[in-house]
Design a protein around this motif. Structure first.
Motif, PDB file in Angstrom:
ATOM      1  N   GLN A  93       0.832  -1.207   0.000  1.00  0.00           N
ATOM      2  CA  GLN A  93       0.000   0.000   0.000  1.00  0.00           C
ATOM      3  C   GLN A  93       0.865   1.254   0.000  1.00  0.00           C
ATOM      4  N   MET A  94       1.930   1.243   0.803  1.00  0.00           N
ATOM      5  CA  MET A  94       2.788   2.431   0.864  1.00  0.00           C
ATOM      6  C   MET A  94       3.548   2.655  -0.432  1.00  0.00           C
ATOM      7  N   ASP A 125      -2.115   4.824  -2.997  1.00  0.00           N
ATOM      8  CA  ASP A 125      -3.081   4.857  -1.898  1.00  0.00           C
ATOM      9  C   ASP A 125      -2.395   5.346  -0.630  1.00  0.00           C
ATOM     10  N   ASN A 126      -2.684   6.578  -0.222  1.00  0.00           N
ATOM     11  CA  ASN A 126      -2.117   7.142   1.005  1.00  0.00           C
ATOM     12  C   ASN A 126      -3.061   7.022   2.199  1.00  0.00           C
ATOM     13  N   GLY A 127      -4.122   6.250   2.017  1.00  0.00           N
ATOM     14  CA  GLY A 127      -5.149   6.172   3.042  1.00  0.00           C
ATOM     15  C   GLY A 127      -4.764   5.297   4.212  1.00  0.00           C
ATOM     16  N   PRO A 128      -5.707   5.055   5.108  1.00  0.00           N
ATOM     17  CA  PRO A 128      -5.417   4.279   6.310  1.00  0.00           C
ATOM     18  C   PRO A 128      -5.285   2.791   6.007  1.00  0.00           C
ATOM     19  N   TYR A 129      -4.697   2.110   6.971  1.00  0.00           N
ATOM     20  CA  TYR A 129      -4.656   0.642   6.943  1.00  0.00           C
ATOM     21  C   TYR A 129      -5.150   0.162   8.296  1.00  0.00           C
ATOM     22  N   THR A 164      -3.004   5.405  10.313  1.00  0.00           N
ATOM     23  CA  THR A 164      -4.017   6.379   9.918  1.00  0.00           C
ATOM     24  C   THR A 164      -3.760   6.943   8.522  1.00  0.00           C
ATOM     25  N   GLU A 165      -2.513   6.933   8.057  1.00  0.00           N
ATOM     26  CA  GLU A 165      -2.212   7.289   6.668  1.00  0.00           C
ATOM     27  C   GLU A 165      -0.911   6.615   6.259  1.00  0.00           C
ATOM     28  N   THR A 166      -0.848   6.233   4.994  1.00  0.00           N
ATOM     29  CA  THR A 166       0.318   5.499   4.498  1.00  0.00           C
ATOM     30  C   THR A 166       1.101   6.358   3.508  1.00  0.00           C
ATOM     31  N   LEU A 167       1.320   7.594   3.893  1.00  0.00           N
ATOM     32  CA  LEU A 167       2.081   8.528   3.078  1.00  0.00           C
ATOM     33  C   LEU A 167       3.537   8.082   3.002  1.00  0.00           C
TER      34      LEU A 167
END
Length: 289
Positions: free
Chosen positions: A145-146, A150-154, A162-165
């Motif tokens: 995901q990272m 997709d920078n959203g939560p996991y 809370t975010e995968t920036l």
């Protein structure tokens, strides 16, 4: 057939001040001679099956950062990252950092950590084997995901982000190659089929490797994965310089099974070993291609 060098011993030579220059010289000889990948262990104590736990051991990703500055072509990774040693979000960032600083040469080698003495000794949580594999699967999902848009939560059972920036993103390919190490037939090879780009199994014998690859093929069928798309790598235990002819016969056999990268372990001073690979092994290995 590609050749990888797995550097596991920081005890030769004995002077700790010689660790860095020895590692440097070994890596440079390896790269100049055509070694394709360079890996180090993810341990904090030396493995007791090989030597005393008190023998020198370096942290793996710091070591790879040092090697990234010295080399230009070899792929760099751990064989393999212990899933319990770093939070998955931080692990993805660490591997991304290595990839950016090495101009796209990082790979994520990962497995279910096992060495309980170093974990207990250094305060790393020790959890049951089943939970380690649950955490391994969640870690793979988080890294993927990272390394995506997709920078959203996991939200997982063991990890919540809370975010995968992740900025910057890796430079190499779409993302670093994911290689899962180990030959566990029920869990490890299933995770290879589901998530990985490559596997790494122990090469005790061609027959044993053939059996592992057959199990992997079955998992690929179940997962709807193209078995032939997976990169098969083998860590060969036989020392290549002790009997090059026998070692090359094994390598030929692994190649017939579909392996495309053989990893080898120094059995003597690492500079002497790398020099021996350059002079005695790599020219003959190229002839097998």
């Amino acid at each position: 057939m590609k050749l990888g060098l797995h550097y596991w011993n920081y005890s030769t030579p004995a002077d700790p001040a010689a660790i860095a220059p020895t590692l440097k010289e070994t890596a440079l000889i390896a790269e100049q001679s055509g070694v394709a990948s360079f890996t180090v262990m993810d341990h904090y104590f030396q493995m007791e099956a090989l030597a005393s736990a008190e023998e020198p051991m370096l942290e793996g990703y710091t070591t790879l950062g040092y090697l990234a500055a010295l080399t230009e072509k070899m792929t760099l990774g751990l064989l393999v990252t212990g899933v319990m040693y770093r939070h998955p979000g931080l692990l993805a960032k660490i591997v991304t950092t290595l990839d950016v600083l090495s101009a796209g040469r990082a790979r994520l080698g990962i497995g279910a950590s096992w060495y309980e003495r170093e974990q207990r000794g250094l305060g790393v949580p020790v959890v049951p084997v089943a939970e380690r594999f649950e955490r391994l699967e969640e870690t793979l999902r988080i890294c993927l995901q990272m390394w995506s848009d997709d920078n959203g939560p996991y939200q997982g059972t063991h990890y919540q982000l809370t975010e995968t920036l992740n900025s910057p993103q890796p430079l190499g390919r779409d993302r670093p190659m994911i290689m899962i190490g180990g030959g566990g037939e029920k869990k490890t090879l299933r995770l290879v089929a589901r998530y990985a780009d490559a596997c790494n199994v122990f090469g005790d014998s061609p027959d044993e490797v053939a059996a592992k690859f057959d199990v992997l093929r079955g998992h690929c069928d179940t997962e709807g994965r193209d078995y032939d798309s997976l990169i098969k790598t083998v860590l060969v235990n036989r020392p290549p310089l002790a009997d090059p002819d026998a070692w090359l016969r094994d390598v030929e056999a692994y190649g017939r099974l579909g392996a495309t990268e053989i990893m080898t372990i120094p059995d003597r001073h690492p500079v002497e070993f790398a020099d021996g690979l350059a002079k005695e092994i790599l020219p003959r290995l190229r002839d097998l291609s």
